[in-house]
Design a protein around this motif. Structure first.
Motif, PDB file in Angstrom:
ATOM      1  N   LEU A   1       0.851  -1.187   0.000  1.00 25.29           N
ATOM      2  CA  LEU A   1       0.000   0.000   0.000  1.00 25.29           C
ATOM      3  C   LEU A   1       0.887   1.237   0.000  1.00 25.29           C
ATOM      4  CD1 LEU A   1      -2.852   1.343   0.353  1.00 25.29           C
ATOM      5  CD2 LEU A   1      -2.391   1.288   2.822  1.00 25.29           C
TER       6      LEU A   1
ATOM      7  N   GLY B   1      -8.766   9.086   7.866  1.00 26.91           N
ATOM      8  CA  GLY B   1      -8.932   8.271   6.675  1.00 26.91           C
ATOM      9  C   GLY B   1      -7.709   7.431   6.376  1.00 26.91           C
ATOM     10  N   SER B   2      -6.530   7.981   6.633  1.00 31.21           N
ATOM     11  CA  SER B   2      -5.289   7.250   6.371  1.00 31.21           C
ATOM     12  C   SER B   2      -5.134   6.067   7.314  1.00 31.21           C
ATOM     13  CB  SER B   2      -4.090   8.197   6.517  1.00 31.21           C
ATOM     14  OG  SER B   2      -4.151   9.238   5.563  1.00 31.21           O
TER      15      SER B   2
ATOM     16  N   ARG C   1      -7.509   4.421   8.816  1.00 26.54           N
ATOM     17  CA  ARG C   1      -8.497   3.406   8.451  1.00 26.54           C
ATOM     18  C   ARG C   1      -8.049   2.613   7.231  1.00 26.54           C
ATOM     19  NH1 ARG C   1     -13.947   7.064   9.510  1.00 26.54           N
ATOM     20  NH2 ARG C   1     -14.214   6.480  11.719  1.00 26.54           N
ATOM     21  N   LYS C   2      -7.461   3.311   6.272  1.00 23.39           N
ATOM     22  CA  LYS C   2      -6.976   2.628   5.072  1.00 23.39           C
ATOM     23  C   LYS C   2      -5.861   1.639   5.417  1.00 23.39           C
ATOM     24  CE  LYS C   2      -6.549   5.128   1.415  1.00 23.39           C
ATOM     25  NZ  LYS C   2      -6.053   6.104   0.403  1.00 23.39           N
TER      26      LYS C   2
ATOM     27  N   PHE D   1      -5.958  -2.459   5.225  1.00 21.04           N
ATOM     28  CA  PHE D   1      -4.931  -3.104   4.415  1.00 21.04           C
ATOM     29  C   PHE D   1      -4.280  -4.271   5.148  1.00 21.04           C
ATOM     30  CE2 PHE D   1      -0.186  -2.803   3.812  1.00 21.04           C
ATOM     31  CZ  PHE D   1      -0.120  -3.599   2.672  1.00 21.04           C
TER      32      PHE D   1
END
Length: 313
Positions: A219, A232-233, A235-236, A240
């Protein structure tokens, strides 16, 4: 640790001065996560130089790392650090990346690094056992080292490729920074704008080349996006690595509360504790000389465009 006894490692790859320390320390605040800092330096910084742990104690006196080495090897004095480092350097450097891209090359490298792979396997497993945490966050950054760690059968590796505008990274490399964890070196290593840009190119190209064929294990995250949207980062990243239910290490929209870490190496801000605001650092736009900015932009232009950075800064 994952099912089947494998050790889950979230490996942060990318050039130094890209924000990996604050990212890894923030992730280390999540319940079940442990930030080791730059594990590629553990043999040198802990066993040979006895530098400071993130907790402020010399690494040989840190109860966490003493427990880790006791589980792994029976104690810190039971390891030949120079031999392990020699094995690591024989097959886990940037110059070895081309070999890592072919099956024949990988077989050759395995023959060069058995001592390193065996010791690293014992050490990563001991970290999870001694701390009771299930995810190791390793911010060693070197793509070749990360790939070598992924060659360990018991390691379940996920690679987070962290990218920062190379002009911001170069400006950080150019500036003089105090090095608080070494009695012999008062300041951190510095690089010229040219050298920083060339290394930024080499390490980012290497990271993509090594893991682009395994999207479920790779990622890419821009530092600028991380500090602009930390929620948001995070959570991403958690989705992943298949930890979507883990709690976010945030208080408010853009603030993390950092507890004491046990990082073996990294940027001096690894010693920070308390509430820390995540914000962009764009001092390079005013502080960087025109010639240095032009040099970095010219050398990094293809990847600047690929990663969505404007050539004009």
């Amino acid at each position: 640790m994952t099912r089947g006894g494998r050790v889950k490692v979230l490996y942060i790859a990318g050039l130094g001065r890209s924000g990996s320390t604050i990212l890894s320390n923030s992730l280390g605040q999540i319940d079940g996560f442990f930030s080791t800092g730059e594990m590629n330096f553990v043999w040198k910084h802990a066993l040979l130089e006895n530098r400071l742990c993130g907790c402020g104690r010399p690494l040989r006196e840190c109860p966490v790392w003493r427990a880790v080495f006791e589980r792994a090897f029976g104690g810190m004095d039971r390891v030949d650090a120079r031999a392990v480092m020699a094995s690591m350097h024989a097959g886990a450097r940037t110059r070895h990346v081309p070999k890592m891209l072919t099956e024949r090359g990988r077989r050759d490298l395995r023959k060069r690094v058995p001592l390193f792979l065996e010791h690293a396997e014992r050490l990563y497993r001991a970290v999870t056992e001694a701390t009771g945490e299930r995810v190791i966050v390793d911010s060693s950054k070197e793509p070749a080292y990360g790939y070598a760690v992924g060659m360990i059968p018991s390691v379940d590796l996920y690679v987070l490729h962290l990218v920062r505008d190379p002009r911001a990274a170069a400006y950080s490399w150019i500036r003089q920074k105090e090095q608080p964890d070494s009695a012999e070196r008062e300041f951190m290593h510095q690089k010229s704008a040219r050298d920083s840009a060339l290394l930024w190119d080499a390490w980012n190209v290497s990271a993509e080349a090594l893991w682009r064929g395994a999207p479920q294990r790779y990622l890419r995250l821009r530092y600028e996006d991380f500090v602009s949207d930390p929620r948001g980062s995070f959570r991403k990243v958690l989705a992943f690595i298949r930890e979507p239910d883990a709690g976010l290490p945030l208080i408010g929209r853009d603030e993390v509360r950092l507890g004491v870490t046990h990082t073996v190496s990294g940027n001096p801000n690894r010693f920070e504790t308390g509430s820390v605001k995540l914000r962009r650092d764009d001092r390079w736009k005013d502080g960087m000389s025109r010639s240095d900015r032009t040099t970095v932009t010219a050398l990094a232009a293809p990847l600047l465009l690929r990663y969505g950075y404007p050539l004009g800064g």
